[in-house]
Design a protein around this motif. Structure first.
Motif, PDB file in Angstrom:
ATOM      1  N   LYS A   1      -8.491  86.715  12.147  1.00 59.89           N
ATOM      2  CA  LYS A   1      -9.800  87.438  12.661  1.00 59.89           C
ATOM      3  C   LYS A   1      -8.938  88.584  13.486  1.00 59.89           C
ATOM      4  CE  LYS A   1     -13.300  84.982  11.940  1.00 59.89           C
ATOM      5  NZ  LYS A   1     -12.536  84.046  10.785  1.00 59.89           N
ATOM      6  N   ASP A   2      -7.916  88.680  14.024  1.00 64.20           N
ATOM      7  CA  ASP A   2      -7.263  89.913  14.423  1.00 64.20           C
ATOM      8  C   ASP A   2      -7.104  91.087  13.458  1.00 64.20           C
ATOM      9  OD1 ASP A   2      -7.484  88.642  16.869  1.00 64.20           O
ATOM     10  OD2 ASP A   2      -5.147  88.127  16.961  1.00 64.20           O
ATOM     11  N   ASN A   3      -6.485  90.456  12.208  1.00 59.27           N
ATOM     12  CA  ASN A   3      -6.338  91.435  11.247  1.00 59.27           C
ATOM     13  C   ASN A   3      -7.811  92.033  11.070  1.00 59.27           C
ATOM     14  OD1 ASN A   3      -3.646  91.153  11.185  1.00 59.27           O
ATOM     15  ND2 ASN A   3      -3.721  89.549   9.628  1.00 59.27           N
ATOM     16  N   GLU A   4      -8.768  91.352  10.741  1.00 62.70           N
ATOM     17  CA  GLU A   4     -10.248  91.845  10.596  1.00 62.70           C
ATOM     18  C   GLU A   4     -10.803  92.933  11.419  1.00 62.70           C
ATOM     19  OE1 GLU A   4     -11.905  88.038  10.043  1.00 62.70           O
ATOM     20  OE2 GLU A   4     -11.171  88.016   7.791  1.00 62.70           O
ATOM     21  N   ILE A   5     -10.427  92.588  12.515  1.00 62.90           N
ATOM     22  CA  ILE A   5     -10.931  93.312  13.827  1.00 62.90           C
ATOM     23  C   ILE A   5     -10.227  94.495  13.803  1.00 62.90           C
ATOM     24  CG2 ILE A   5     -10.996  93.713  16.194  1.00 62.90           C
ATOM     25  CD1 ILE A   5     -11.815  90.623  16.233  1.00 62.90           C
ATOM     26  N   ASN A   6      -8.811  94.480  13.746  1.00 61.93           N
ATOM     27  CA  ASN A   6      -8.132  95.805  13.490  1.00 61.93           C
ATOM     28  C   ASN A   6      -8.280  96.780  12.458  1.00 61.93           C
ATOM     29  OD1 ASN A   6      -6.636  95.469  16.023  1.00 61.93           O
ATOM     30  ND2 ASN A   6      -5.523  93.678  15.178  1.00 61.93           N
ATOM     31  N   ASN A   7      -8.628  96.091  11.170  1.00 67.13           N
ATOM     32  CA  ASN A   7      -9.180  96.931  10.316  1.00 67.13           C
ATOM     33  C   ASN A   7     -10.301  97.571  10.598  1.00 67.13           C
ATOM     34  OD1 ASN A   7      -6.774  96.117   8.659  1.00 67.13           O
ATOM     35  ND2 ASN A   7      -8.259  94.503   7.724  1.00 67.13           N
ATOM     36  N   TYR A   8     -11.249  97.010  11.113  1.00 70.88           N
ATOM     37  CA  TYR A   8     -12.467  97.655  11.837  1.00 70.88           C
ATOM     38  C   TYR A   8     -12.188  98.592  12.558  1.00 70.88           C
ATOM     39  CZ  TYR A   8     -17.170  98.238  13.737  1.00 70.88           C
ATOM     40  OH  TYR A   8     -18.199  98.725  14.285  1.00 70.88           O
ATOM     41  N   LEU A   9     -11.545  98.613  13.533  1.00 67.44           N
ATOM     42  CA  LEU A   9     -11.065  99.264  14.620  1.00 67.44           C
ATOM     43  C   LEU A   9     -10.248 100.743  14.051  1.00 67.44           C
ATOM     44  CD1 LEU A   9      -9.958  97.597  17.713  1.00 67.44           C
ATOM     45  CD2 LEU A   9     -11.870  98.870  17.574  1.00 67.44           C
ATOM     46  N   SER A  10      -9.353 100.513  12.860  1.00 68.24           N
ATOM     47  CA  SER A  10      -8.628 101.490  12.236  1.00 68.24           C
ATOM     48  C   SER A  10      -9.503 102.600  11.879  1.00 68.24           C
ATOM     49  CB  SER A  10      -7.943 101.071  11.340  1.00 68.24           C
ATOM     50  OG  SER A  10      -8.380 100.411  10.083  1.00 68.24           O
ATOM     51  N   LYS A  11     -11.032 102.365  11.412  1.00 71.04           N
ATOM     52  CA  LYS A  11     -11.917 103.518  11.111  1.00 71.04           C
ATOM     53  C   LYS A  11     -11.954 104.528  12.100  1.00 71.04           C
ATOM     54  CE  LYS A  11     -14.109 100.081   8.217  1.00 71.04           C
ATOM     55  NZ  LYS A  11     -15.432  99.036   7.963  1.00 71.04           N
ATOM     56  N   THR A  12     -11.831 104.112  13.230  1.00 73.75           N
ATOM     57  CA  THR A  12     -12.285 105.104  14.181  1.00 73.75           C
ATOM     58  C   THR A  12     -11.277 105.411  15.507  1.00 73.75           C
ATOM     59  OG1 THR A  12     -13.220 103.222  15.669  1.00 73.75           O
ATOM     60  CG2 THR A  12     -14.713 104.723  14.376  1.00 73.75           C
ATOM     61  N   MET A  13     -10.248 104.347  15.113  1.00 71.11           N
ATOM     62  CA  MET A  13      -9.100 104.628  16.553  1.00 71.11           C
ATOM     63  C   MET A  13      -7.812 103.912  15.647  1.00 71.11           C
ATOM     64  SD  MET A  13     -10.737 103.367  19.819  1.00 71.11           S
ATOM     65  CE  MET A  13      -9.366 104.009  20.695  1.00 71.11           C
ATOM     66  N   ASN A  14      -7.117 104.469  15.220  1.00 74.13           N
ATOM     67  CA  ASN A  14      -5.646 104.093  14.293  1.00 74.13           C
ATOM     68  C   ASN A  14      -4.594 104.061  15.348  1.00 74.13           C
ATOM     69  OD1 ASN A  14      -5.021 106.642  14.744  1.00 74.13           O
ATOM     70  ND2 ASN A  14      -5.083 107.287  12.534  1.00 74.13           N
ATOM     71  N   ASN A  15      -4.552 104.185  16.744  1.00 77.29           N
ATOM     72  CA  ASN A  15      -3.562 103.970  17.474  1.00 77.29           C
ATOM     73  C   ASN A  15      -3.671 102.707  18.421  1.00 77.29           C
ATOM     74  OD1 ASN A  15      -5.785 104.928  18.833  1.00 77.29           O
ATOM     75  ND2 ASN A  15      -4.603 106.326  20.216  1.00 77.29           N
ATOM     76  N   VAL A  16      -4.507 101.740  18.068  1.00 75.44           N
ATOM     77  CA  VAL A  16      -4.671 100.547  18.913  1.00 75.44           C
ATOM     78  C   VAL A  16      -4.562  99.406  17.890  1.00 75.44           C
ATOM     79  CG1 VAL A  16      -5.911 101.653  20.788  1.00 75.44           C
ATOM     80  CG2 VAL A  16      -6.876 100.493  18.878  1.00 75.44           C
ATOM     81  N   ILE A  17      -4.061  98.285  18.611  1.00 72.60           N
ATOM     82  CA  ILE A  17      -4.009  96.857  18.017  1.00 72.60           C
ATOM     83  C   ILE A  17      -4.683  96.011  18.994  1.00 72.60           C
ATOM     84  CG2 ILE A  17      -2.509  94.966  17.142  1.00 72.60           C
ATOM     85  CD1 ILE A  17      -0.689  97.207  15.892  1.00 72.60           C
ATOM     86  N   VAL A  18      -5.498  95.121  18.585  1.00 70.88           N
ATOM     87  CA  VAL A  18      -6.129  94.363  19.255  1.00 70.88           C
ATOM     88  C   VAL A  18      -5.957  92.972  19.229  1.00 70.88           C
ATOM     89  CG1 VAL A  18      -8.505  93.335  20.143  1.00 70.88           C
ATOM     90  CG2 VAL A  18      -8.098  95.859  19.946  1.00 70.88           C
ATOM     91  N   ASN A  19      -5.604  92.012  20.080  1.00 73.63           N
ATOM     92  CA  ASN A  19      -5.268  90.388  19.927  1.00 73.63           C
ATOM     93  C   ASN A  19      -6.107  89.818  20.654  1.00 73.63           C
ATOM     94  OD1 ASN A  19      -2.347  92.004  19.137  1.00 73.63           O
ATOM     95  ND2 ASN A  19      -2.999  90.623  17.755  1.00 73.63           N
ATOM     96  N   PHE A  20      -6.628  88.760  20.478  1.00 77.20           N
ATOM     97  CA  PHE A  20      -7.421  87.790  21.219  1.00 77.20           C
ATOM     98  C   PHE A  20      -6.593  86.642  21.662  1.00 77.20           C
ATOM     99  CE2 PHE A  20     -10.746  90.336  19.278  1.00 77.20           C
ATOM    100  CZ  PHE A  20     -11.544  90.427  20.345  1.00 77.20           C
ATOM    101  N   TYR A  21      -6.461  86.072  22.784  1.00 69.54           N
ATOM    102  CA  TYR A  21      -5.938  84.950  23.200  1.00 69.54           C
ATOM    103  C   TYR A  21      -7.006  84.070  23.898  1.00 69.54           C
ATOM    104  CZ  TYR A  21      -1.947  88.149  22.339  1.00 69.54           C
ATOM    105  OH  TYR A  21      -0.953  89.007  22.001  1.00 69.54           O
ATOM    106  N   TYR A  22      -6.422  82.890  24.032  1.00 71.45           N
ATOM    107  CA  TYR A  22      -7.321  81.823  25.260  1.00 71.45           C
ATOM    108  C   TYR A  22      -6.078  81.069  25.688  1.00 71.45           C
ATOM    109  CZ  TYR A  22      -6.647  78.440  21.331  1.00 71.45           C
ATOM    110  OH  TYR A  22      -6.259  77.731  20.201  1.00 71.45           O
ATOM    111  N   ASN A  23      -6.610  80.266  26.621  1.00 72.77           N
ATOM    112  CA  ASN A  23      -5.738  79.493  27.652  1.00 72.77           C
ATOM    113  C   ASN A  23      -5.427  78.128  26.766  1.00 72.77           C
ATOM    114  OD1 ASN A  23      -4.255  77.849  29.452  1.00 72.77           O
ATOM    115  ND2 ASN A  23      -5.911  77.980  30.764  1.00 72.77           N
ATOM    116  N   ASP A  24      -4.475  77.948  26.177  1.00 70.29           N
ATOM    117  CA  ASP A  24      -4.342  76.719  25.553  1.00 70.29           C
ATOM    118  C   ASP A  24      -4.398  75.419  26.243  1.00 70.29           C
ATOM    119  OD1 ASP A  24      -3.800  75.482  22.801  1.00 70.29           O
ATOM    120  OD2 ASP A  24      -1.939  74.575  23.628  1.00 70.29           O
ATOM    121  N   LYS A  25      -4.242  75.303  27.392  1.00 67.37           N
ATOM    122  CA  LYS A  25      -4.484  74.300  28.273  1.00 67.37           C
ATOM    123  C   LYS A  25      -5.721  74.020  28.824  1.00 67.37           C
ATOM    124  CE  LYS A  25       0.388  74.714  30.301  1.00 67.37           C
ATOM    125  NZ  LYS A  25       1.206  74.750  31.461  1.00 67.37           N
TER     126      LYS A  25
END
Length: 475
Positions: A59-83
């Motif tokens: 999902k992170d790769n797919e989201i960043n591929n989408y963002l790269s069309k308009t913003m190629n200088n950012v990488i987005v990563n999603f996280y959650y609290n595993d606990k």
């Protein structure tokens, strides 16, 4: 000797060239890395059904591929609290969840948050809550959110060519669109005191999945058992609200105002126990289990347990009261997708809205975060995300008639939904408790009532919620 010296000279020369070349390449690589901004986004932990469809790396790769069309200088990563417990079975688990989010808002570990509407302004009320102050040592948690109104004002004459900015400006911030892609309740959910903090990101709905053969039976008139995770306090509360709506109006006209006045009307007529609480307890025992005699009995109805029961038991006499986001996982369990039918209660459903919020304490440039937030909140991105992971867009399906490649029957069900229930609004009153306090105490009170049949503590609590009755003590 000259040839040997010359050889050494040439060797040293080439080694020097190689060193310089590698050093320059390394410098270029470092410089390139410095140009990339990594943005960390915290979300709720996916439940056991949805997690199968949410592969973070993909999902992170797919989201960043989408963002790269308009913003190629950012990488987005999603996280959650595993606990984090995906099902909050007690007040303590809910409090741990709230405390974790507040702690992350205070520091710069995460730059953005995907916040549930039941959290985003749930501490806000006309009366300050001593419970919230004493438990979380915070009032006005939204002060940690970035004021997005300032950024829309600053950029309204500068970003005419930015499609995402124009869309959100017209449909969310200033609401200048005649045919708004969001309904009023969705838009208002991101504002507090006329300041925009949260951008509509996605939503979810409570729906009933029925194995074909049962017809279009619904949760309140079906003679069969219903599988649902009442161990989860949020699900129990949503089930209670749905029951209030479908059983609390009698012969009254079911308009929006009457929905949100049910609790007040029953309290004023001293009919809350007789007309709502006792029938609700009977409904839970008849439809789910008549042996709910302890908290452990109730808390055994976890999502994982009831879902397995629904999927692996044979026969048509079963239904599962889950969420719309479970759809893709559920249909994948059946060879013939037409075996599964969906039902919405009287075309009503408790809607769970989620908003994208920027952490004011993030160390990343706020203009950049604002730009990324616009892209992640755009209807184009929401549509793409829905196709990838069954995460429902926050926009109105009847306005944006997206040509989704899958889930045709599911889309039709959503489009037929005439109204959504705002669970926070069900408990609003001018001088009542904030929703965060309701969410902390009411589910446990309902569980105890289902077990022992003593309605007085629940009645006292609901009076306190509506009227702030100071001589009534919360459990």
């Amino acid at each position: 000797m000259k040839s040997i010296a010359c050889y050494h000279y040439i060797s040293v020369f080439f080694l020097w060239i190689l060193f310089i070349t590698k050093g320059f390449a390394a410098f270029q690589n470092v410089s390139h890395k410095r140009d990339i901004t990594n943005i960390k986004i915290l979300m709720d932990k996916p439940d056991s059904i949805v997690s199968d469809k949410w592969n973070f790396a993909n999902k992170d790769n797919e989201i960043n591929n989408y963002l790269s069309k308009t913003m190629n200088n950012v990488i987005v990563n999603f996280y959650y609290n595993d606990k984090e417990s995906t099902e909050k079975k007690s007040k303590n688990e809910y409090e741990d969840y709230v405390k974790f989010i507040i702690e992350q808002l205070k520091n710069s570990n995460y730059d953005m948050f995907i916040l549930d509407e039941k959290f985003i302004f749930s501490d806000v009320s006309n009366i300050e809550s001593s419970y919230i102050q004493d438990t979380f040592h915070e009032l006005n948690i939204h002060n940690y959110y970035l004021n997005l109104s300032d950024f829309f004002e600053k950029n309204k004459n500068k970003m005419n060519n930015n499609a995402a900015f124009n869309e959100i400006f017209k449909n969310v911030y200033s609401v200048t669109s005649d045919n708004n892609i969001y309904d009023e309740d969705m838009v208002k959910g991101g504002f507090n005191n006329n300041i925009l903090y949260g951008l509509p990101f996605e939503m979810d709905l409570d729906v009933e999945y029925i194995v074909a053969g049962q017809g279009n039976q619904t949760i309140q008139n079906d003679n069969n058992k219903i599988l649902t995770n009442i161990a989860d306090d949020d699900k129990l509360l949503a089930t209670f609200v749905n029951f209030m709506i479908t059983n609390g109006l009698n012969n009254e006209t079911p308009d929006e105002k009457s929905y949100y006045n049910i609790l007040t009307n029953k309290l004023e007529k001293n009919k809350l126990e007789e007309e709502l609480l006792i029938p609700f307890s009977k409904f839970i025992k008849d439809k789910i289990d008549n042996k709910l005699t302890t908290i452990n009995n109730i808390n055994s109805f976890t999502l994982n347990n009831v879902y397995k029961n629904f999927i692996y038991n044979e026969g048509n006499n079963r239904s599962f009261y889950g969420k719309a986001s479970h759809f893709c996982s559920i249909v994948g369990q059946f060879e013939n997708n037409s075996l599964i039918q969906l039902s919405l209660l009287h075309k009503k459903s408790v809607r769970n809205k989620k908003y994208l919020v920027i952490n004011k304490n993030s160390k990343i440039d706020k203009d950049m975060l604002f730009q990324v937030a616009l892209q992640l909140s755009s209807s184009d991105f929401q549509t793409a995300k829905y196709e990838l992971s069954c995460k429902l867009p926050a926009y109105n399906f009847n306005v944006i008639n997206s040509n989704f490649s899958n889930h045709t029957y599911f889309n039709n069900i959503i489009k037929q939904t005439s109204d959504f229930v705002n669970i926070k609004k069900m408990f609003e009153s001018q001088f009542g408790a904030p929703y965060m306090e309701v969410r902390a105490f009411l589910p446990e009170a309902l569980k105890k009532f289902i077990i022992d049949g003593n309605a007085k503590p629940v009645v006292d609590m609901l009076e306190n919620i509506q009227y702030l009755v100071m001589d009534k003590i919360l459990l």
